[in-house]
Design an enzyme around this catalytic site. Sequence first.
Site, PDB file in Angstrom:
ATOM      1  N   CYS A   1      -4.834   2.522  -3.714  1.00 36.24           N
ATOM      2  CA  CYS A   1      -3.529   2.861  -3.214  1.00 36.24           C
ATOM      3  C   CYS A   1      -2.356   1.911  -3.288  1.00 36.24           C
ATOM      4  O   CYS A   1      -1.325   1.774  -2.419  1.00 36.24           O
ATOM      5  CB  CYS A   1      -3.689   3.289  -1.587  1.00 36.24           C
TER       6      CYS A   1
ATOM      7  N   ASP B   1       3.378  -4.241   8.063  1.00 36.02           N
ATOM      8  CA  ASP B   1       2.007  -3.595   8.019  1.00 36.02           C
ATOM      9  C   ASP B   1       0.921  -4.612   8.122  1.00 36.02           C
ATOM     10  O   ASP B   1       0.721  -5.453   7.180  1.00 36.02           O
ATOM     11  CB  ASP B   1       1.868  -3.010   6.538  1.00 36.02           C
TER      12      ASP B   1
ATOM     13  N   HIS C   1       0.685  -1.073   0.104  1.00 36.69           N
ATOM     14  CA  HIS C   1       0.047  -0.081   0.067  1.00 36.69           C
ATOM     15  C   HIS C   1       1.045   1.182  -0.004  1.00 36.69           C
ATOM     16  O   HIS C   1       2.110   1.098   0.453  1.00 36.69           O
ATOM     17  CB  HIS C   1      -0.703   0.039   1.347  1.00 36.69           C
TER      18      HIS C   1
ATOM     19  N   GLN D   1      -4.302  -4.981   7.236  1.00 32.69           N
ATOM     20  CA  GLN D   1      -5.233  -6.079   6.543  1.00 32.69           C
ATOM     21  C   GLN D   1      -5.049  -7.411   7.215  1.00 32.69           C
ATOM     22  O   GLN D   1      -5.853  -8.120   6.932  1.00 32.69           O
ATOM     23  CB  GLN D   1      -4.924  -6.052   4.956  1.00 32.69           C
TER      24      GLN D   1
ATOM     25  N   LYS E   1     -10.382  -0.849  10.489  1.00 33.33           N
ATOM     26  CA  LYS E   1     -10.640  -2.227   9.546  1.00 33.33           C
ATOM     27  C   LYS E   1     -10.949  -3.375  10.639  1.00 33.33           C
ATOM     28  O   LYS E   1     -11.104  -4.416  10.354  1.00 33.33           O
ATOM     29  CB  LYS E   1      -9.324  -2.405   8.871  1.00 33.33           C
TER      30      LYS E   1
HETATM   31  N1  PMP Z   1      -1.751  -0.471   4.633  1.00 33.58           N
HETATM   32  C1  PMP Z   1      -2.618  -1.298   3.914  1.00 33.58           C
HETATM   33  C2  PMP Z   1      -2.234  -2.732   3.508  1.00 33.58           C
HETATM   34  C3  PMP Z   1      -4.025  -0.941   3.972  1.00 33.58           C
HETATM   35  O1  PMP Z   1      -4.798  -1.531   3.434  1.00 33.58           O
HETATM   36  C4  PMP Z   1      -4.146   0.625   4.422  1.00 33.58           C
HETATM   37  C5  PMP Z   1      -5.734   1.006   4.503  1.00 33.58           C
HETATM   38  N2  PMP Z   1      -6.289   0.969   2.987  1.00 33.58           N
HETATM   39  C6  PMP Z   1      -3.287   1.138   5.056  1.00 33.58           C
HETATM   40  C7  PMP Z   1      -1.819   0.529   5.282  1.00 33.58           C
HETATM   41  C8  PMP Z   1      -3.595   2.691   5.825  1.00 33.58           C
HETATM   42  O2  PMP Z   1      -4.223   2.498   6.830  1.00 33.58           O
HETATM   43  P1  PMP Z   1      -4.721   3.851   7.624  1.00 33.58           P
HETATM   44  O3  PMP Z   1      -5.420   4.884   6.446  1.00 33.58           O
HETATM   45  O4  PMP Z   1      -6.000   3.310   8.302  1.00 33.58           O
HETATM   46  O5  PMP Z   1      -3.823   4.357   8.190  1.00 33.58           O
END
Ligand code: PMP
Length: 415
Positions: free
Chosen positions: A373, A209, A132, A212, A235
Amino acid sequence: MSARAESVLAPLDVAAVRAEFPLLSRTVHGKPLIYFDSANTAQKPSAVIEAVDRFYRTSNANVSRAVHQLGAEATAAYEETRSKLARFLNAPSRDEIVLTSGTTQAINLVAYSFALPRLAPGDEIVTTMMEHHANIVPWQLVCERTGAKLKVAPINERGELLVDRFVELLTPKVKLAAVTHVSNVLGTINPIAELARHARRRGIPLMVDGSQAAPHLPVDVQALGCDFYAITGHKLFGPTGTGALWARREILRDMPPFFGGGEMIREVSFEGTTFADPPHRFEAGTPNIAGFVGLGAALDYVESLGRERMAAYEHELLGHATAALKAVPGLRIIGEAPHKATVISFLIEGVHGHDLATLLDHEGVAVRSGHHCAHPLMAFFGVPATVRASLSIYNTREEVDRFIEAIDRVRKLLV
Ligand code: PMP
């Protein structure tokens, strides 16, 4: 079989789960909602909504600064979530949990407070092709400031990380490796324990990270053997603007503050300021107190269902959804790793993703279409966007079947 083992293996009662999520009973465009966008944000159970409501009605006050009863209650509730997060991640100590606004803030904290002071020209950070932007851009920013380089471990066409190639990149120049546990586009579950073993052997810290992964898998940071683990509360059935970074105590101890302000100091004077110990050193300013109270309720909820049980249910749902989607003519699934979470990206020949998602919305089905993203990953697969159905514990086989019927109707309009 013991009573405990039996209860662990009892299947998830999805009707009871659905009844806990008030939003799921609404309609969209006159159709029953089918919410397949939980990788974007999960819906909230009543326990979370009520905990936030109750906090504002009965205990609202700022944390850590008031001596009055409300302040004590607010601080206790906020700090209790830190303890719950430590248990949730099996962290050795609650002092290793930094409360953040989400994964993005957690990764930026590691980038600016851990990586930046350690990087010199020629150093490297290793990441992967399936990240991401939140696990790419912060590293690019600190690399630009220091003359370090970002190296990218490749994946194959099924969307699996090439572990050998990742390991080859772990040279003495590498100061940090940063990998997602579960891909938000492909659903791939990466072999974090294996990657951590390779990194550790070479003295390279591994940042994971977990945004997910935490909603789908039991996470045990000690068993994984990584050095940093970031999660996002929203999430995980909790409120937006909540999350956490776990890091080893000795690493946090050596990290300078990232944000300065109230709550993170020991003593301030114009001659110089001394800082609080971790984790408070990294929590300047008034946090999302009600949000963390809600996140505590979300963690309780997840624990009450049992993460193994949730994962078993989702595994079954993923199998059903994957098989049903594969039977749709012209449909291509992007991401076919053998170990996956309930995230399914796909494309239908001759159909634009946004058109499909818009028409599905009119059928009551919420899916996401776009680059999620993850521009570099889209470039790898040679597509500008995918449609993504991301399922959770409150989704059912019947919803999957209605989703497939809706796709069939929409296909007839578009192809
Ligand atoms: N890493 C991953 C794999 C994600 O899917 C996301 C959210 N789509 C994020 C980071 C960022 O998370 P947040 O915007 O809640 O900080």
